[in-house]
Write a protein that holds these residues in place. Sequence first.
Motif, PDB file in Angstrom:
ATOM      1  N   ILE A 124       0.808  -1.217   0.000  1.00 38.80           N
ATOM      2  CA  ILE A 124       0.000   0.000   0.000  1.00 38.80           C
ATOM      3  C   ILE A 124       0.845   1.272   0.000  1.00 38.80           C
ATOM      4  CG2 ILE A 124      -1.760   1.312   1.228  1.00 38.80           C
ATOM      5  CD1 ILE A 124      -2.743  -1.285  -0.021  1.00 38.80           C
ATOM      6  N   ALA A 125       1.830   1.358   0.893  1.00 37.81           N
ATOM      7  CA  ALA A 125       2.534   2.628   1.105  1.00 37.81           C
ATOM      8  C   ALA A 125       3.295   3.136  -0.126  1.00 37.81           C
ATOM      9  CB  ALA A 125       3.465   2.506   2.313  1.00 37.81           C
ATOM     10  N   PRO A 126       4.154   2.345  -0.774  1.00 39.57           N
ATOM     11  CA  PRO A 126       4.876   2.888  -1.933  1.00 39.57           C
ATOM     12  C   PRO A 126       3.977   3.325  -3.093  1.00 39.57           C
ATOM     13  CG  PRO A 126       6.000   0.948  -1.088  1.00 39.57           C
ATOM     14  CD  PRO A 126       4.674   1.011  -0.403  1.00 39.57           C
ATOM     15  N   PRO A 127       2.990   2.501  -3.519  1.00 42.08           N
ATOM     16  CA  PRO A 127       2.114   2.994  -4.594  1.00 42.08           C
ATOM     17  C   PRO A 127       1.340   4.251  -4.197  1.00 42.08           C
ATOM     18  CG  PRO A 127       1.899   0.618  -4.378  1.00 42.08           C
ATOM     19  CD  PRO A 127       2.678   1.092  -3.196  1.00 42.08           C
ATOM     20  N   ALA A 128       0.884   4.315  -2.949  1.00 37.53           N
ATOM     21  CA  ALA A 128       0.145   5.493  -2.506  1.00 37.53           C
ATOM     22  C   ALA A 128       1.035   6.722  -2.497  1.00 37.53           C
ATOM     23  CB  ALA A 128      -0.434   5.248  -1.117  1.00 37.53           C
ATOM     24  N   ALA A 129       2.288   6.560  -2.097  1.00 36.32           N
ATOM     25  CA  ALA A 129       3.218   7.688  -2.068  1.00 36.32           C
ATOM     26  C   ALA A 129       3.502   8.208  -3.474  1.00 36.32           C
ATOM     27  CB  ALA A 129       4.523   7.271  -1.382  1.00 36.32           C
ATOM     28  N   VAL A 130       3.708   7.298  -4.416  1.00 36.75           N
ATOM     29  CA  VAL A 130       4.032   7.701  -5.781  1.00 36.75           C
ATOM     30  C   VAL A 130       2.799   8.226  -6.508  1.00 36.75           C
ATOM     31  CG1 VAL A 130       4.988   6.917  -7.987  1.00 36.75           C
ATOM     32  CG2 VAL A 130       5.908   6.025  -5.847  1.00 36.75           C
ATOM     33  N   ALA A 131       1.614   7.695  -6.172  1.00 36.71           N
ATOM     34  CA  ALA A 131       0.386   8.126  -6.838  1.00 36.71           C
ATOM     35  C   ALA A 131       0.075   9.595  -6.584  1.00 36.71           C
ATOM     36  CB  ALA A 131      -0.792   7.265  -6.377  1.00 36.71           C
ATOM     37  N   ALA A 134       8.089   0.426  -7.036  1.00 33.81           N
ATOM     38  CA  ALA A 134       9.134  -0.598  -6.939  1.00 33.81           C
ATOM     39  C   ALA A 134      10.440   0.003  -6.428  1.00 33.81           C
ATOM     40  CB  ALA A 134       9.347  -1.255  -8.297  1.00 33.81           C
ATOM     41  N   VAL A 135      10.789   1.182  -6.945  1.00 33.64           N
ATOM     42  CA  VAL A 135      12.022   1.848  -6.500  1.00 33.64           C
ATOM     43  C   VAL A 135      11.903   2.268  -5.042  1.00 33.64           C
ATOM     44  CG1 VAL A 135      13.487   3.867  -6.835  1.00 33.64           C
ATOM     45  CG2 VAL A 135      12.626   2.614  -8.823  1.00 33.64           C
ATOM     46  N   LEU A 136      10.765   2.855  -4.691  1.00 37.07           N
ATOM     47  CA  LEU A 136      10.576   3.307  -3.313  1.00 37.07           C
ATOM     48  C   LEU A 136      10.581   2.136  -2.339  1.00 37.07           C
ATOM     49  CD1 LEU A 136      10.123   5.874  -1.667  1.00 37.07           C
ATOM     50  CD2 LEU A 136       7.661   5.527  -1.913  1.00 37.07           C
ATOM     51  N   GLY A 137       9.946   1.028  -2.728  1.00 38.68           N
ATOM     52  CA  GLY A 137       9.964  -0.159  -1.878  1.00 38.68           C
ATOM     53  C   GLY A 137      11.361  -0.726  -1.714  1.00 38.68           C
ATOM     54  N   ALA A 138      12.153  -0.686  -2.794  1.00 41.96           N
ATOM     55  CA  ALA A 138      13.532  -1.163  -2.719  1.00 41.96           C
ATOM     56  C   ALA A 138      14.363  -0.291  -1.785  1.00 41.96           C
ATOM     57  CB  ALA A 138      14.143  -1.185  -4.120  1.00 41.96           C
ATOM     58  N   VAL A 139      14.192   1.018  -1.887  1.00 38.94           N
ATOM     59  CA  VAL A 139      14.930   1.936  -1.015  1.00 38.94           C
ATOM     60  C   VAL A 139      14.546   1.711   0.449  1.00 38.94           C
ATOM     61  CG1 VAL A 139      15.261   4.362  -0.400  1.00 38.94           C
ATOM     62  CG2 VAL A 139      15.245   3.672  -2.804  1.00 38.94           C
ATOM     63  N   VAL A 148       5.990   3.385   5.323  1.00 38.08           N
ATOM     64  CA  VAL A 148       4.961   4.337   5.771  1.00 38.08           C
ATOM     65  C   VAL A 148       5.559   5.734   5.921  1.00 38.08           C
ATOM     66  CG1 VAL A 148       3.325   4.888   7.617  1.00 38.08           C
ATOM     67  CG2 VAL A 148       3.646   2.509   6.900  1.00 38.08           C
ATOM     68  N   THR A 149       6.783   5.809   6.444  1.00 35.40           N
ATOM     69  CA  THR A 149       7.462   7.105   6.568  1.00 35.40           C
ATOM     70  C   THR A 149       7.657   7.747   5.206  1.00 35.40           C
ATOM     71  OG1 THR A 149       8.615   6.331   8.559  1.00 35.40           O
ATOM     72  CG2 THR A 149       9.520   8.267   7.436  1.00 35.40           C
ATOM     73  N   ALA A 150       8.022   6.935   4.211  1.00 29.34           N
ATOM     74  CA  ALA A 150       8.196   7.455   2.855  1.00 29.34           C
ATOM     75  C   ALA A 150       6.893   8.026   2.318  1.00 29.34           C
ATOM     76  CB  ALA A 150       8.711   6.342   1.938  1.00 29.34           C
ATOM     77  N   PHE A 151       5.769   7.380   2.640  1.00 34.36           N
ATOM     78  CA  PHE A 151       4.480   7.915   2.185  1.00 34.36           C
ATOM     79  C   PHE A 151       4.217   9.299   2.773  1.00 34.36           C
ATOM     80  CE2 PHE A 151       0.075   8.685   3.415  1.00 34.36           C
ATOM     81  CZ  PHE A 151      -0.500   8.833   2.162  1.00 34.36           C
ATOM     82  N   PHE A 152       4.409   9.456   4.082  1.00 33.67           N
ATOM     83  CA  PHE A 152       4.119  10.748   4.709  1.00 33.67           C
ATOM     84  C   PHE A 152       5.079  11.830   4.223  1.00 33.67           C
ATOM     85  CE2 PHE A 152       1.874   8.066   7.850  1.00 33.67           C
ATOM     86  CZ  PHE A 152       0.664   8.733   7.851  1.00 33.67           C
ATOM     87  N   LEU A 153       6.332  11.463   3.973  1.00 35.45           N
ATOM     88  CA  LEU A 153       7.266  12.447   3.416  1.00 35.45           C
ATOM     89  C   LEU A 153       6.825  12.881   2.020  1.00 35.45           C
ATOM     90  CD1 LEU A 153      10.713  10.934   4.516  1.00 35.45           C
ATOM     91  CD2 LEU A 153       9.535  12.931   5.461  1.00 35.45           C
ATOM     92  N   LEU A 210       3.470  20.859   0.105  1.00 35.79           N
ATOM     93  CA  LEU A 210       4.307  22.061   0.085  1.00 35.79           C
ATOM     94  C   LEU A 210       4.497  22.575  -1.337  1.00 35.79           C
ATOM     95  CD1 LEU A 210       7.060  21.141   2.709  1.00 35.79           C
ATOM     96  CD2 LEU A 210       5.124  22.708   2.991  1.00 35.79           C
ATOM     97  N   LYS A 211       4.569  21.658  -2.297  1.00 40.84           N
ATOM     98  CA  LYS A 211       4.749  22.053  -3.694  1.00 40.84           C
ATOM     99  C   LYS A 211       3.501  22.726  -4.240  1.00 40.84           C
ATOM    100  CE  LYS A 211       5.913  20.211  -8.256  1.00 40.84           C
ATOM    101  NZ  LYS A 211       6.254  18.996  -9.040  1.00 40.84           N
ATOM    102  N   ARG A 212       2.339  22.265  -3.809  1.00 35.61           N
ATOM    103  CA  ARG A 212       1.093  22.816  -4.335  1.00 35.61           C
ATOM    104  C   ARG A 212       0.669  24.091  -3.619  1.00 35.61           C
ATOM    105  NH1 ARG A 212      -2.616  17.322  -5.021  1.00 35.61           N
ATOM    106  NH2 ARG A 212      -1.379  16.388  -6.702  1.00 35.61           N
ATOM    107  N   ARG A 213       1.155  24.333  -2.409  1.00 40.22           N
ATOM    108  CA  ARG A 213       0.677  25.470  -1.625  1.00 40.22           C
ATOM    109  C   ARG A 213       0.966  26.802  -2.296  1.00 40.22           C
ATOM    110  NH1 ARG A 213       2.153  25.428   4.566  1.00 40.22           N
ATOM    111  NH2 ARG A 213       0.799  23.593   4.336  1.00 40.22           N
ATOM    112  N   PRO A 214       2.183  27.071  -2.781  1.00 38.92           N
ATOM    113  CA  PRO A 214       2.408  28.369  -3.429  1.00 38.92           C
ATOM    114  C   PRO A 214       1.505  28.583  -4.635  1.00 38.92           C
ATOM    115  CG  PRO A 214       4.494  27.306  -2.938  1.00 38.92           C
ATOM    116  CD  PRO A 214       3.424  26.291  -2.711  1.00 38.92           C
TER     117      PRO A 214
END
Length: 292
Positions: free
Chosen positions: A205-212, A226-231, A256-261, A268-272
């Motif tokens: 769940i976490a890596p696909p959700a983070a990348v999506a 796949a890359v995020l899960g490997a890291v 899970v930490t990668a998802f929240f990051l 932060l990118k969308r706020r400005p």
Amino acid sequence: MDWITTPFEVGFVARAALAGLLVSAMCAVAGTWVVLRGMAFLGEAMSHGMLPGVAIAALLGGNLALGAMVSAGVVAAGVTGISRWRRLSQDTGIGLLFVGMLSLGVILVSRSQSFAVDLTGFLFGDVLSVRRSDLLILAAALLVTLVVGALGHRSFVALAFDHRKAATLGLRPRLAHAALLGLLALAMVASFQVVGTLLVFGLLIAPPAAVALWAGSVHMIMCGAAVLGAVATIGGLVISWHFDTAAGATIALATVTAFFLSAIATSLKRRPTAEVATVPSPRPAPELESTS
């Protein structure tokens, strides 16, 4: 650099890393469709719903993977059957099967006084005890996942975004849904003996959700996951080695930490952009209005 590479000079840690990479790739394919279709609750129910099958197989001295596959199949078939009742939503069926299968598993486990250690391994895995035969099983499961994912890609895309259109186009959405459940079950069953259901669900769940959150296509989500899960796998093993923590749980927490990051970075990118869009355009100066 030695701080990162030293753990992998040990054979069992290197095998654990390879197993984690195979699981990451397999879960990236299945997990992408789980995230796009909003089936995370089903994934959790299926992962914990394997407990009765594993418990029965252990008590009878049978094959744990076979028991897990049968149990996962029961959950998938039950969800499919209950969802056909128009008065009940799919979430209702998933919730009932989740509680029922987990309760049955706990009852079966309670019948054996020596099952406590096995239950811990079932939930958290023992990634550091991966054998060569386990790697072969994971590689075969990954190959099957890639083949099914490639053959059913068009149907999965249509099913994820418009169930009725998939039926109109003759893509057989029910068969595609069954194949998707099969991919999910395969990822769970092939991986739980190595990394435990906790890690499988985290990688699913976490890596696909983070990348999506920032990817623009299904293929990008799969590759990025796949890359995020490997890291996360490599980072979790390094942290586990140096700080003496549970390897499976550390890897799961890293995903899970990668998802929240990723979520924080996206916000932060969308706020400005959002702030600029909400600023009203300046009115013309009074002197310009008077001269017009």
